[in-house]
Each structure stands twice: as C-alpha cells, then as structure tokens.
Design a protein around this motif. Structure first.
Motif, PDB file in Angstrom:
ATOM      1  N   THR A  42      56.573  46.899   4.888  1.00 55.45           N
ATOM      2  CA  THR A  42      57.158  48.222   4.693  1.00 55.45           C
ATOM      3  C   THR A  42      57.153  48.655   3.229  1.00 55.45           C
ATOM      4  OG1 THR A  42      59.359  47.184   4.621  1.00 55.45           O
ATOM      5  CG2 THR A  42      58.638  48.132   6.729  1.00 55.45           C
ATOM      6  N   SER A  43      56.755  47.769   2.327  1.00 59.49           N
ATOM      7  CA  SER A  43      56.632  48.171   0.925  1.00 59.49           C
ATOM      8  C   SER A  43      55.439  49.095   0.712  1.00 59.49           C
ATOM      9  CB  SER A  43      56.496  46.931   0.032  1.00 59.49           C
ATOM     10  OG  SER A  43      55.254  46.263   0.277  1.00 59.49           O
ATOM     11  N   ALA A  44      54.487  49.119   1.650  1.00 58.49           N
ATOM     12  CA  ALA A  44      53.293  49.959   1.504  1.00 58.49           C
ATOM     13  C   ALA A  44      53.042  50.860   2.699  1.00 58.49           C
ATOM     14  CB  ALA A  44      52.064  49.079   1.269  1.00 58.49           C
ATOM     15  N   TYR A  45      53.569  50.488   3.869  1.00 63.60           N
ATOM     16  CA  TYR A  45      53.307  51.255   5.084  1.00 63.60           C
ATOM     17  C   TYR A  45      54.616  51.723   5.709  1.00 63.60           C
ATOM     18  CZ  TYR A  45      48.924  48.750   4.428  1.00 63.60           C
ATOM     19  OH  TYR A  45      47.789  48.228   3.890  1.00 63.60           O
ATOM     20  N   ALA A  46      54.518  52.817   6.451  1.00 56.83           N
ATOM     21  CA  ALA A  46      55.684  53.351   7.137  1.00 56.83           C
ATOM     22  C   ALA A  46      56.147  52.372   8.213  1.00 56.83           C
ATOM     23  CB  ALA A  46      55.345  54.705   7.759  1.00 56.83           C
ATOM     24  N   PRO A  47      57.447  52.354   8.520  1.00 56.93           N
ATOM     25  CA  PRO A  47      57.955  51.410   9.529  1.00 56.93           C
ATOM     26  C   PRO A  47      57.232  51.492  10.859  1.00 56.93           C
ATOM     27  CG  PRO A  47      59.776  52.387   8.335  1.00 56.93           C
ATOM     28  CD  PRO A  47      58.543  53.102   7.875  1.00 56.93           C
ATOM     29  N   PHE A  48      56.920  52.697  11.343  1.00 61.07           N
ATOM     30  CA  PHE A  48      56.198  52.809  12.605  1.00 61.07           C
ATOM     31  C   PHE A  48      54.790  52.209  12.492  1.00 61.07           C
ATOM     32  CE2 PHE A  48      58.962  56.513  14.137  1.00 61.07           C
ATOM     33  CZ  PHE A  48      59.599  55.732  15.079  1.00 61.07           C
ATOM     34  N   GLN A  49      54.182  52.332  11.322  1.00 60.53           N
ATOM     35  CA  GLN A  49      52.850  51.755  11.132  1.00 60.53           C
ATOM     36  C   GLN A  49      52.912  50.228  11.133  1.00 60.53           C
ATOM     37  OE1 GLN A  49      51.787  53.666   7.461  1.00 60.53           O
ATOM     38  NE2 GLN A  49      51.010  55.517   8.464  1.00 60.53           N
ATOM     39  N   VAL A  50      53.952  49.677  10.509  1.00 56.26           N
ATOM     40  CA  VAL A  50      54.127  48.222  10.522  1.00 56.26           C
ATOM     41  C   VAL A  50      54.325  47.733  11.953  1.00 56.26           C
ATOM     42  CG1 VAL A  50      55.646  46.329   9.809  1.00 56.26           C
ATOM     43  CG2 VAL A  50      55.036  48.126   8.181  1.00 56.26           C
ATOM     44  N   THR A  51      55.160  48.446  12.703  1.00 55.81           N
ATOM     45  CA  THR A  51      55.422  48.050  14.086  1.00 55.81           C
ATOM     46  C   THR A  51      54.169  48.167  14.942  1.00 55.81           C
ATOM     47  OG1 THR A  51      57.707  48.798  13.878  1.00 55.81           O
ATOM     48  CG2 THR A  51      56.871  48.475  16.103  1.00 55.81           C
ATOM     49  N   PHE A  52      53.408  49.257  14.769  1.00 59.72           N
ATOM     50  CA  PHE A  52      52.178  49.419  15.540  1.00 59.72           C
ATOM     51  C   PHE A  52      51.183  48.308  15.218  1.00 59.72           C
ATOM     52  CE2 PHE A  52      47.794  51.129  15.728  1.00 59.72           C
ATOM     53  CZ  PHE A  52      47.688  51.264  17.096  1.00 59.72           C
ATOM     54  N   GLY A  53      51.019  47.994  13.936  1.00 56.76           N
ATOM     55  CA  GLY A  53      50.112  46.905  13.565  1.00 56.76           C
ATOM     56  C   GLY A  53      50.562  45.577  14.122  1.00 56.76           C
ATOM     57  N   ARG A  54      51.859  45.352  14.078  1.00 55.58           N
ATOM     58  CA  ARG A  54      52.390  44.106  14.622  1.00 55.58           C
ATOM     59  C   ARG A  54      52.079  43.972  16.105  1.00 55.58           C
ATOM     60  NH1 ARG A  54      58.824  42.456  14.605  1.00 55.58           N
ATOM     61  NH2 ARG A  54      58.583  40.484  15.736  1.00 55.58           N
ATOM     62  N   LEU A  55      52.328  45.041  16.859  1.00 55.54           N
ATOM     63  CA  LEU A  55      52.079  45.011  18.299  1.00 55.54           C
ATOM     64  C   LEU A  55      50.589  44.911  18.607  1.00 55.54           C
ATOM     65  CD1 LEU A  55      54.681  47.689  19.404  1.00 55.54           C
ATOM     66  CD2 LEU A  55      54.738  45.259  19.976  1.00 55.54           C
ATOM     67  N   LEU A  56      49.787  45.613  17.837  1.00 56.60           N
ATOM     68  CA  LEU A  56      48.344  45.604  18.081  1.00 56.60           C
ATOM     69  C   LEU A  56      47.765  44.204  17.903  1.00 56.60           C
ATOM     70  CD1 LEU A  56      45.642  47.047  18.578  1.00 56.60           C
ATOM     71  CD2 LEU A  56      45.552  47.530  16.117  1.00 56.60           C
ATOM     72  N   PHE A  57      48.072  43.555  16.787  1.00 55.59           N
ATOM     73  CA  PHE A  57      47.514  42.224  16.535  1.00 55.59           C
ATOM     74  C   PHE A  57      48.148  41.173  17.448  1.00 55.59           C
ATOM     75  CE2 PHE A  57      46.506  44.390  12.502  1.00 55.59           C
ATOM     76  CZ  PHE A  57      45.143  44.146  12.469  1.00 55.59           C
ATOM     77  N   GLY A  58      49.397  41.367  17.814  1.00 53.46           N
ATOM     78  CA  GLY A  58      50.003  40.463  18.779  1.00 53.46           C
ATOM     79  C   GLY A  58      49.345  40.581  20.139  1.00 53.46           C
TER      80      GLY A  58
END
Length: 343
Positions: free
Chosen positions: A62-78
């Motif tokens: 979240t230091s570089a990306y919006a919280p929703f973007q972090v969550t989306f990336g997390r779910l996508l790679f998971g």
C-alpha cells in the motif's frame, strides 16, 4: 488472512466451519503413499511465518498501490496458485447454481471484504496493530456462534475467554489514556475485517458443509469469485498506476502467491493430517510474528501495552476455543438394567 480458508488476515477454519468433502477410507498402503515429504511441524512453522509476514507485505504494497489494487493483486496471484494446483491434481470446479451463489457470498466475507479492509486499515495503522486485530477473530467467532449456531452452548470458560480477549483489545489500544495515538478509523477497519471472517465461516457452515466437492475445488472457486468481485470494484475506485516500483510489486505478488494461495494449500494439508484443533493453533503465532516483522523490518514503534495486550487477547481466544472435558459414560450391566425395568 483466513477463507473458508482463512488467511492471516485469516484465522484457520475448524472442522465444521469450512466446506468439506467425505474423505476416502485410507488403507495403510494408501496412507504411506500419500504421506507428506515434509513433517507437519515444519509446515506449521512455515505457515505461521508466511501468514505473520502478510501484514508487513500489505504495508509495503500500500506504500505504492491503492488498497483495492493490493487486494486485487493478492487475490489474482492466490487464484493462479490454486488454479495450478487444481490442474495438477485434476480437480474440477463445483457444479450447481446454488453452490456458486453460496460461494459468492463466502468469497465476499472471507476474502474480498476482509482483505480490502486490512489494506485500507494499514494506510493509517502499523502492521503490528493490524496483526493483533486479526487475532480477535476467534473472539468474534465465539460471540457470533452463540447467537447463530444453536449447537454452540456458552460455558463459563468460553464467556470468561470472551471477556478476557476484549480486555486485551482495550489494553492494546490504550483505553486508559483515551486511545491517544491510535487511529480510530484504521483500527475499526482492522477489527471489522477480523469480524468478517467468522461471519463467513458461519455462513459456509450453514450452506456448504458436507458438500461432496473437495476443499481445493470449493476454495479455488471461492478465490476466483473474490478476484472477479475486486476486478469489478477496483477500476471504479482507482486509476491505473503510473509506475510499478519493484519492492511493492514483489510484496503484492508474494502476498498473493505465498500468503494466500500457497498458505491455503499448506493449511488444509495440516488440518487433514493432524486435525483442525492443532491446525488452528497457528492463529496464536501470527500476531507474534507480525509484531516482530513490523518492529524489526519497518521500524514500527512498540509500547509495553501492545505485546501485553496481545498476550491477553491470545489467552482469551484460546479459552473461547477450549471445551471442558466430559466424563465418559459407563454402561450399566445388562442384568441390573433388566431387573430395574422389571421392578
């Protein structure tokens, strides 16, 4: 972070809180063939470390990306990790509109909502506090189960654990000094995230328990649905990143691939091998590791009430999960029973 599979930002599921299939009868030869190459204790330690570091990874992401973007990336790679595991094991997706509808609700409460809330929370609170808030999930679960699940009866020990746990929360937040220095909005979001998990577990227990599909099939579908939910929400509230700094990008990839996908596979492997009671003990190590990681690697400030309150929270959570032993019933001799019946 917990799911029908929890994740640290998860607490792990119990035997009755996650969808389960009927396992095949294991013969000695089959058990030997399926014996894991790595001892469960080693996998348990790895899981605790991975989930404990998830809060640090959220902070970095979240230091570089919006919280929703972090969550989306997390779910996508998971999801990609679980999809690969499903392909290797030739596991299909579940069938039935009702099953997918229930999984959609589970995906929201067990993945999309809590993952997003933790990401937003860590914009204003340290990762150590987020990790401790995550440890309150068993407390919320116990309180909710007393209302929603008729088979869960309150006991003195569990009620005492509930009170002790929330006393620990007040200690962590410094209630005696007016919660000074604590961001109320961020802390509230972290506590709501931990509340979301037991809501999801209770829903899954009521709607998906006893399904014939495997854990992998249901969890894989659930993560896919959560990824789809964030794929819709993220573009509506964020804009495309102008840059992709390496460290935050690696943090998001690791958060998804390791902290979500890999951790779910390891968690269910441990539960299937040693049972849910031992498997869920990982919950009590997560805030310890999250605190150590935040203090040593992110230079987060630690006051005395944080570790003391965390220990109180964990003690209360342990009490809410414990059950008093019951004395075994001793059958009466058949002859005596007959004589009393004749009388």
């Amino acid at each position: 972070m917990s799911t029908a599979t929890p994740s640290p930002t998860h607490a792990p599921p119990s035997a009755s809180s996650a969808p389960s299939g009927t396992p095949p009868v294991a013969t000695p030869a089959l058990a030997a063939a399926r014996a894991p190459r790595v001892d469960w204790r080693v996998r348990f330690a790895v899981l605790a470390v991975v989930w404990g570091f998830s809060f640090l990874l959220i902070k970095v992401g979240t230091s570089a990306y919006a919280p929703f973007q972090v969550t989306f990336g997390r779910l996508l790679f998971g999801t990609l990790v679980l999809a690969a595991a499903m392909a290797v094991r030739r596991t299909g997706l579940p069938r039935g509109i009702r099953t997918w509808a229930h999984l959609t609700v589970a995906a929201f409460f067990l993945n999309a909502l809590p993952f997003s809330l933790f990401a937003f929370a860590e914009l204003t609170i340290p990762s150590t506090l987020a990790g401790i808030c995550n440890a309150t999930s068993p407390l919320w679960g116990m309180a909710l189960s007393l209302v929603a699940l008729s088979e869960d009866r309150p006991t003195r020990r569990r009620v005492a654990g509930l009170g002790l746990g929330f006393l620990g929360v007040l200690t962590v937040l410094g209630a005696w000094q007016g919660f000074s220095g604590v961001d109320a909005a961020g802390t509230s979001m972290a506590l709501l995230a931990s509340l979301s998990y037991p809501i999801g577990w209770i829903y899954v227990r009521r709607t998906l328990a006893g399904r014939s599909e495997s854990h992998l099939s249901l969890t894989g579908a659930q993560l896919m649905l959560a990824t789809a939910q964030l794929a819709v929400v993220t573009p509506l509230f964020t804009s495309w990143p102008k840059a992709f700094p390496l460290a935050p990008l690696v943090a998001v990839v690791a958060l998804g691939a390791l902290g979500t996908g890999f951790a779910m596979l390891v968690q269910y492997g441990i539960v299937s091998e040693v049972g849910p009671t031992t498997g869920q003990m990982v919950t009590y190590f997560i805030p310890v590791i999250a605190t150590a990681a935040g203090v040593t690697l992110l230079d987060e400030r630690l006051t005395w009430n944080t570790p003391v309150g965390a220990l109180v929270v964990l003690a209360g959570a342990a009490l809410t999960q414990s059950r008093a032993g019951t004395a075994p019933r001793v059958p009466r001799p058949e002859g005596r029973g007959r004589r009393r019946a004749q009388r």
